[in-house]
Scaffold this active site. Structure first.
Site, PDB file in Angstrom:
ATOM      1  N   LYS A 135       1.070  -1.207   0.633  1.00  0.00           N
ATOM      2  CA  LYS A 135       0.320   0.018   0.274  1.00  0.00           C
ATOM      3  C   LYS A 135       1.059   1.389  -0.213  1.00  0.00           C
ATOM      4  CE  LYS A 135      -2.954   3.204   0.300  1.00  0.00           C
ATOM      5  NZ  LYS A 135      -4.205   3.012   1.471  1.00  0.00           N
ATOM      6  N   LYS A 177       2.117  11.791   5.713  1.00  0.00           N
ATOM      7  CA  LYS A 177       2.028  10.649   6.858  1.00  0.00           C
ATOM      8  C   LYS A 177       2.158   9.937   5.504  1.00  0.00           C
ATOM      9  CE  LYS A 177      -1.297   8.385   7.376  1.00  0.00           C
ATOM     10  NZ  LYS A 177      -2.242   7.067   7.453  1.00  0.00           N
TER      11      LYS A 177
END
Length: 307
Positions: free
Chosen positions: A181, A250
């Site tokens: 991911k 992030k």
């Protein structure tokens, strides 16, 4: 959906769901609409009220969810919050019913492994299952789910995954889904950053934005930004993809750190991270990620998309 399909799904597991924000709320809603009695918890009372109106059971705490559901989904914003929810006092680890945690968050492989090891001591399996496709994909049930974990646990939750999107089993260890991911998100955010620079350069050179995107998409430069984000969210001026700059920071930060830990130097990824972080520092953390192009324009002294 036929009545026989609905009743079949109603006989399946009644899952819990912790974290019903931008991504979690539409995913939980899809499970409810598929006939599952979902027990939900979040600090956002408005989100809970919306799901309760849709048929969810609202819990008063994380622990209540873990005491009520054998399978619990999490969709949480940061590694620290995920770790606290899973392993902290009153967290999932203390639940009496939970046997499988399905983590849909993007938190990085190191935290995912740490949580999985901690839960396994209590006999709780972790299915690492971050998703790609954005809020739109969550609403439509077209997410790409990158799942890794114990094959038995994966099989137990497969029917629930089918409600959310298409599952890709990428490994048998928690953390492998997270790595994939992060690589996907790093590619996506890097493509958007370089496309923003190319787009602004084209405008500065007098090119028509619509023609520019059409030509790029007919050639070798096409990517997710030129095919989707620019036509749908930048050229119309809506800037409403639904993913904030701060979340990009992030994700790309986690990705670069993990890749460097694997021995990859990350020259391109590091520069892309710096660009996104700089935009966040210029009051952009809460802005939609597609607004990055506005910052590139500002840095280039080009008029056109500024507020």
């Amino acid at each position: 959906m036929s009545s026989s399909q609905a009743s079949s799904q109603q006989r399946g597991p009644s899952p819990g769901f912790v974290g019903v924000g931008t991504m979690g709320r539409p995913m939980a809603r899809r499970l409810i609409e598929a006939g599952h009695k979902v027990i939900v918890y979040d600090r956002d009372e408005a989100a809970l009220a919306e799901l309760e109106a849709a048929g969810a059971q609202v819990a008063a705490s994380v622990r209540e969810v873990a005491d009520s559901a054998r399978i619990v989904f999490t969709s949480l914003p940061t590694p620290a919050i995920f770790k606290q929810v899973a392993l902290g006092e009153g967290g999932l680890i203390d639940g009496s019913a939970i046997k499988v945690l399905v983590d849909l968050s993007t938190v990085g492989s190191r935290i995912e492994k740490e949580v999985a090891e901690g839960l396994l001591v209590k006999g709780i399996e972790t299915v690492d299952a971050p998703v790609s496709g954005g809020a739109a994909g969550a609403k439509k049930g077209t997410l790409a789910i990158m799942a890794a974990g114990n094959p038995v646990a994966l099989e137990e939750v497969r029917g629930l995954f089918d409600v959310l999107g298409k599952v890709f089993v990428v490994g048998d260890k928690a953390g492998q889904g997270q790595l994939l991911k992060l690589l996907n998100n790093m590619l996506s955010s890097t493509a958007f950053a370089i496309t923003s620079e190319a787009f602004v350069a084209g405008m500065r050179g007098g090119l028509d934005p619509e023609v520019m995107m059409s030509v790029i998409n007919a050639g070798s430069g096409k990517n997710g930004a030129t095919l989707d984000k620019f036509p749908k969210h930048v050229l119309p001026g809506t800037f409403d993809f639904g993913f904030p700059v701060g979340s990009v920071c992030k994700d790309i930060g986690l990705a670069v750190d993990e890749c460097q830990a694997l021995g990859v130097p990350m020259w391109v990824g590091s520069v892309a991270r710096q660009m996104w972080n700089y935009a966040a520092m210029q009051d952009g953390a809460a802005r939609d990620m597609t607004e990055l192009v506005k910052y590139v324009e500002r840095w280039s002294s080009v008029d056109g998309l500024e507020d």
